[in-house]
Design a protein around this motif. Structure first.
Motif, PDB file in Angstrom:
ATOM      1  N   ALA A   1     -49.275  50.010 -46.625  1.00 16.89           N
ATOM      2  CA  ALA A   1     -49.538  50.096 -45.185  1.00 16.89           C
ATOM      3  C   ALA A   1     -49.530  48.733 -44.514  1.00 16.89           C
ATOM      4  CB  ALA A   1     -50.867  50.801 -44.929  1.00 16.89           C
ATOM      5  N   CYS A   2     -50.160  47.738 -45.125  1.00 17.35           N
ATOM      6  CA  CYS A   2     -50.279  46.427 -44.478  1.00 17.35           C
ATOM      7  C   CYS A   2     -49.704  45.292 -45.304  1.00 17.35           C
ATOM      8  CB  CYS A   2     -51.743  46.131 -44.142  1.00 17.35           C
ATOM      9  SG  CYS A   2     -52.785  45.919 -45.607  1.00 17.35           S
ATOM     10  N   ASP A   3     -49.113  45.605 -46.467  1.00 15.69           N
ATOM     11  CA  ASP A   3     -48.454  44.609 -47.321  1.00 15.69           C
ATOM     12  C   ASP A   3     -49.415  43.582 -47.900  1.00 15.69           C
ATOM     13  OD1 ASP A   3     -45.961  45.756 -46.975  1.00 15.69           O
ATOM     14  OD2 ASP A   3     -45.544  44.570 -45.161  1.00 15.69           O
ATOM     15  N   THR A   4     -50.716  43.873 -47.932  1.00  8.83           N
ATOM     16  CA  THR A   4     -51.671  42.965 -48.566  1.00  8.83           C
ATOM     17  C   THR A   4     -51.554  43.115 -50.085  1.00  8.83           C
ATOM     18  OG1 THR A   4     -53.174  43.167 -46.698  1.00  8.83           O
ATOM     19  CG2 THR A   4     -54.094  42.289 -48.744  1.00  8.83           C
ATOM     20  N   ARG A   5     -51.497  41.978 -50.767  1.00 13.67           N
ATOM     21  CA  ARG A   5     -51.330  42.006 -52.218  1.00 13.67           C
ATOM     22  C   ARG A   5     -52.672  41.825 -52.930  1.00 13.67           C
ATOM     23  NH1 ARG A   5     -46.993  37.764 -53.904  1.00 13.67           N
ATOM     24  NH2 ARG A   5     -48.451  36.432 -52.742  1.00 13.67           N
ATOM     25  N   TYR A   6     -52.753  42.460 -54.123  1.00 19.15           N
ATOM     26  CA  TYR A   6     -53.968  42.379 -54.944  1.00 19.15           C
ATOM     27  C   TYR A   6     -53.576  42.090 -56.382  1.00 19.15           C
ATOM     28  CZ  TYR A   6     -55.938  44.839 -50.938  1.00 19.15           C
ATOM     29  OH  TYR A   6     -56.320  45.197 -49.673  1.00 19.15           O
ATOM     30  N   THR A   7     -54.468  41.352 -57.047  1.00 15.97           N
ATOM     31  CA  THR A   7     -54.288  41.088 -58.480  1.00 15.97           C
ATOM     32  C   THR A   7     -55.356  41.848 -59.265  1.00 15.97           C
ATOM     33  OG1 THR A   7     -53.429  38.879 -58.045  1.00 15.97           O
ATOM     34  CG2 THR A   7     -54.246  39.297 -60.269  1.00 15.97           C
ATOM     35  N   LEU A   8     -54.936  42.577 -60.312  1.00 17.13           N
ATOM     36  CA  LEU A   8     -55.897  43.301 -61.137  1.00 17.13           C
ATOM     37  C   LEU A   8     -55.424  43.253 -62.578  1.00 17.13           C
ATOM     38  CD1 LEU A   8     -55.267  47.112 -60.875  1.00 17.13           C
ATOM     39  CD2 LEU A   8     -53.904  45.495 -59.608  1.00 17.13           C
TER      40      LEU A   8
END
Length: 224
Positions: free
Chosen positions: A7-14
């Motif tokens: 939706a907002c192209d925010t990236r996450y690392t997991l």
């Protein structure tokens, strides 16, 4: 692994084990959007759990892809070229205006500076003399007395003998005394200022204190 909110192209690392083999439901901490994340490796969490992730902090000097960036300014040399083009455009416009004025008003230019006539003839734009296509007729002058003083009456007509409409220039009247010596001169405005072929403009003027005037000379002045 790195995942991106659709939706907002925010990236996450997991961690690679955060998503199970069946995939799992995740929620974006930035915009609250929920989606089903497909697995890449074996997961360590049950598939019915919902995991909320937080965005990866951007490197120093950079912003998240979801934030708008300020538009880049044009290089200084490009701005300078634009200013130069605007300046040249204004200069050419002024030259065109001056050229048009010199072409349309060349009769006035020659009247104010006679040597300009040679320039106009050289470039193929001969200048007609004042009163070209016009002819004086029924001109008369008369001395009369007004308030006990001698006054000079001058009147006559101007006929258009050409085949086009003509602008009637002002007339220059020169009063001559003994031995045809000029005593004074003045201008008279005929009416109307423009006449069609065959039409007639008239003029009439009375000058006070005409003592000593023996003759008058009338010529086209070209002041219009």
């Amino acid at each position: 692994m790195i995942i991106t909110c659709p939706a907002c192209d925010t990236r996450y690392t997991l961690a690679d084990s955060a998503v199970g083999p069946q995939g799992r439901k995740v929620r974006c901490a930035q915009c609250g959007h929920m989606w089903w994340q497909s697995p890449q490796d074996e997961a360590a969490f049950p598939p019915d759990a919902v995991t909320e992730f937080h965005p990866v902090p951007p490197p120093p000097g950079k912003t998240s892809s979801s934030k708008k960036t300020a538009p880049a300014k044009a290089p200084a040399d490009l701005r300078a070229r634009r200013r130069a083009l605007v300046g040249w455009g204004s200069f050419l416009a002024v030259l065109l205006v001056i050229g048009a004025a010199g072409y349309l008003g060349r009769a006035t230019v020659v009247r104010l500076w006679p040597p300009a006539a040679l320039f106009y003839e050289t470039v193929g734009l001969p200048v007609e003399p004042p009163g070209s296509g016009l002819q004086l007729q029924n001109v008369r002058s008369e001395q009369k007395t007004e308030d006990g003083k001698a006054a000079l009456l001058v009147e006559g007509q101007i006929v258009n003998v050409s085949e086009t409409m003509r602008t009637v220039p002002a007339l220059r009247v020169t009063a001559l005394g003994a031995d045809r010596q000029p005593l004074r001169n003045w201008t008279v405005e005929p009416v109307p200022p423009q006449i069609l072929p065959g039409e007639i403009a008239t003029f009439r003027d009375v000058q006070a204190d005409a003592a000593g005037v023996l003759e008058v000379m009338i010529t086209f002045d070209g002041g219009r």
